[in-house]
Design a protein around this motif. Sequence first.
Motif: not given
Length: 362
Positions: A312-326
């Motif tokens: 669940a925390n991994e998906i939260a991190w993916r949501e928060d970094t969705r506009r980060f470059t690779e």
Amino acid sequence: MVQAFVVSSKRRDFSLFDIANCSEEEAFWYFVNQRWPDLKTQVCPECGAVDEHYFRKTRKQWRCRHCSRDFTVTYGTPFADRKLSYKKILMGIFLYTSSAKGISCVDLSAKIGVNVKTARMLVGKLRESLLRQRDTSTLSGLVHVDGGHFGGKPRKSNQRRKPDAEAIAEKVERQFGKKKKPAPQYGYAGSRKNLERRKNRRIVMVIREIFPEHGRGARRTIVSIAMAEDSASAEVLMKRYVDHDTLIMSDENAAYSRLSQWYEHKTVEHSKEFSTVDGVNENQAESYFSRLRRCEYGVVHRITPKYLMDLANEIAWREDTRRFTEKERLNDLFMKVFNNGLSRWWRGYHQGNHRMMELLMA
């Protein structure tokens, strides 16, 4: 028409092709640059001395000028005592960060050419670093909150039942006539095995701080695991993670009804609408659940309570970094990994060093 960030050229500042073309030496110096941005200065993990320590090129080690201890770039990190090459680890981390909904251990093992157990250890250590290094400072401004059921899904019956007219009429009466649904018979959805599976069901509570600018979505996400979506759990989490001068938006669930005593609280009745005329909604919480469910159904396929918080925390991190470059997303994960220290939950996992408990209300 505004171009979505995920298809923009700005996002593609680093790729798997770049890693494939780099040498083991270049991959090693990439790790060094992530841990010590100033390549001429290193921090001794033993005595803490910051200096230009002696570099032993053949072993890719440093010898401290003060305590004479040898150390590597992965010393004191989750990758300490590594067996994989730097290039293979870098490739595995990039595949992990570039996947929108996560990557399965089986898929990762096939792509980087390692055993499934090795891939599971790598993913586990990355999730641990994200969880232990997450930002738990309080949220403020506008916050969306909701809870979702995950895990413990019952299986369908092994026996196929042909619907008859009587069963259809009863279903229609139950749906429109407010007739209570009868208890399932033994051997069907309410079998003993399914009752055992239901014990593994947990509630993922999500709290998301919204950008002040309209249309930018959420900027920070905090998740927690609870046994039930009730007022006690909601109050504890709100008081722990949300400032008092915050506007909270939720659905009509009774678990959030008492929040009005401490916060400005607005609700939307999902039985009638997704958003009110005034714009009251909790769509960013639903957005998080959408990504987590896609991960559950399409990637991991099964969630156990013991490691639900990690996922669940991994998906939260993916949501928060969705506009980060690779590259930004990769560098963010490297920073968390190198600040984590030795892995507490996965170091020695195959020798019996397991985390014994699930993380509830963390």
